[in-house]
Design a protein around this motif. Structure first.
Motif, PDB file in Angstrom:
ATOM      1  N   GLN A   1      -0.088  -8.827 -25.152  1.00  0.00           N
ATOM      2  CA  GLN A   1       0.123  -9.249 -26.526  1.00  0.00           C
ATOM      3  C   GLN A   1      -1.035 -10.097 -27.033  1.00  0.00           C
ATOM      4  N   GLU A   2      -2.237  -9.778 -26.564  1.00  0.00           N
ATOM      5  CA  GLU A   2      -3.406 -10.443 -27.113  1.00  0.00           C
ATOM      6  C   GLU A   2      -3.699  -9.858 -28.493  1.00  0.00           C
ATOM      7  N   LEU A   3      -4.488 -10.567 -29.263  1.00  0.00           N
ATOM      8  CA  LEU A   3      -4.747 -10.196 -30.639  1.00  0.00           C
ATOM      9  C   LEU A   3      -5.607  -8.946 -30.724  1.00  0.00           C
ATOM     10  N   ILE A   4      -5.132  -7.966 -31.484  1.00  0.00           N
ATOM     11  CA  ILE A   4      -5.914  -6.764 -31.761  1.00  0.00           C
ATOM     12  C   ILE A   4      -6.443  -6.825 -33.184  1.00  0.00           C
ATOM     13  N   GLY A   5      -5.545  -7.139 -34.141  1.00  0.00           N
ATOM     14  CA  GLY A   5      -5.958  -7.262 -35.528  1.00  0.00           C
ATOM     15  C   GLY A   5      -6.586  -8.610 -35.804  1.00  0.00           C
ATOM     16  N   GLU A   6      -6.565  -9.014 -37.071  1.00  0.00           N
ATOM     17  CA  GLU A   6      -7.209 -10.257 -37.475  1.00  0.00           C
ATOM     18  C   GLU A   6      -6.200 -11.405 -37.510  1.00  0.00           C
ATOM     19  N   ASP A   7      -6.711 -12.586 -37.296  1.00  0.00           N
ATOM     20  CA  ASP A   7      -5.895 -13.802 -37.322  1.00  0.00           C
ATOM     21  C   ASP A   7      -5.659 -14.197 -38.768  1.00  0.00           C
ATOM     22  N   ALA A   8      -4.437 -14.006 -39.254  1.00  0.00           N
ATOM     23  CA  ALA A   8      -4.125 -14.237 -40.657  1.00  0.00           C
ATOM     24  C   ALA A   8      -4.158 -15.723 -40.996  1.00  0.00           C
TER      25      ALA A   8
END
Length: 365
Positions: free
Chosen positions: A73-80
């Motif tokens: 569950q590491e970040l794939i998309g961008e940090d909103a």
């Protein structure tokens, strides 16, 4: 990133390995094959974790990241809503302020100004078509806005190739903003014009419930605050694939926020005009769920599929199904500048309701 992410194999005899440790293993294997007397072999600890093959295999960094992120569950998309004050430019925000003031001033003179703005003629044309039926008119107003707003978003890739991202964003805003103003003003002026269906305004606690629902809806409705400089084309506009904050709850926060807003106002107003308005707004936003996913898939391909697999349209569905793992300190993803701005905007909108209504009434739309 339109191309799908896949693995590739690098053979030792075909060329150098791209991975540093893999090159060392390849070197040892070559020495073993080319020398017949004294052979240099790497120590066992160095070989730990590597296969003793005649071919060295490595994966593309992109695939490694995707596989790791999918399991951990590491970040794939961008940090909103990430906001670093030290990286902000006073010049950029100054340009944004000047552009905003200029656009709003020009829109007032050309579009809104009583007795001389084009919006009045535009609305009169729609009302003549609907025979002054307010419910039909609001559906037409919302339908035209939806057609241009979603239509221009759909052809955005082609438009940006032709005239550039910034120029296309300016055209998008100059078309969408005036149409949105007409929708807002017409709604305010005619919200009590429909057939009464119920009246819950005297029920104890109803005002408080409606206020809370409206407050919550704004946190979902305005993800555009994540990249507000791009909205004004000060920064180069991009199609973002956000993944944190509100996006962990629902992949389409604007649809959810609009649903909550419609629920609150329908409960409070309780007439056929409000029901019709809510149906029109929700039809556009539900279409936007499909349309938004399609645009993200067209741009990001397999990467978006990974994000899609662990998020949901229905709020909290991915969390309850175990597809979305919330971080231990999830609340910190909301303790950021853009969310503070949303809070201020929400409170300000509530306090300015009387002023907004007076301004709308003065236009006689």
């Amino acid at each position: 990133m339109q191309t799908a992410l896949g693995s590739h194999t690098l053979a030792c005899h075909q060329g150098p390995c791209s991975h540093k440790s893999s090159r060392s293993v390849c070197l040892g294997l070559r020495l073993s094959a080319e020398t017949s007397t004294k052979v240099w072999r790497p120590r066992k600890p160095f070989l730990a974790g590597h296969r003793r093959h005649s071919r060295c295999r490595t994966q593309a960094p992109e695939q490694i990241d995707l596989q790791t992120a999918q399991t951990a569950q590491e970040l794939i998309g961008e940090d909103a809503a990430a906001f670093d004050l030290s990286k902000q430019s006073l010049k950029s925000w100054g340009v944004f302020s000047v552009l905003l003031t200029t656009v709003l001033g020009a829109m007032y003179l050309v579009w809104i100004r009583p007795g001389g703005g084009l919006a009045e003629e535009y609305l009169h044309a729609l009302e003549s078509f609907t025979n002054n039926n307010t419910e039909a008119t609001i559906l037409l107003v919302l339908g035209i806005f939806a057609m241009f707003h979603s239509g221009l978003a759909g052809v955005r890739p082609t438009g940006e190739k032709l005239i550039g991202a910034r120029a296309y964003r300016v055209i998008f805003a100059l078309v969408s903003l005036p149409l949105a103003v007409v929708a807002v003003v017409y709604f305010i002026n005619h919200r009590y014009s429909g057939t009464p269906l119920w009246d819950l305004r005297g029920v104890t606690g109803m005002h408080e419930l409606v206020w809370i629902l409206n407050f919550i809806s704004f946190y979902f409705l305005y993800p555009s605050t994540f990249n507000i400089l791009e909205v004004a084309a000060v920064d180069k506009p991009k199609l973002h694939m956000w993944e944190t904050g509100i996006m962990r709850i629902t992949r389409h926060p604007q649809m959810v926020g609009q649903a909550v807003w419609c629920l609150a106002h329908t409960l409070w107003i309780g007439n056929s005009f409000m029901v019709t308005t809510s149906l029109g707004l929700m039809a556009h936003h539900l279409f936007g769920c499909w349309h938004g996913d399609k645009r993200l898939h067209d741009k990001y391909g397999e990467v978006f599929e990974k994000v899609q697999a662990r998020t949901s349209i229905v709020p909290f569905a991915a969390i309850l199904e175990g597809r979305q793992k919330l971080p231990k300190e999830y609340y910190k993803e909301f303790l950021r500048g853009p969310y503070y701005a949303v809070t201020a905007l929400t409170l300000g909108t509530y306090l300015c309701h009387p002023l907004m209504q007076q301004a709308s009434y003065s236009l006689h739309w």
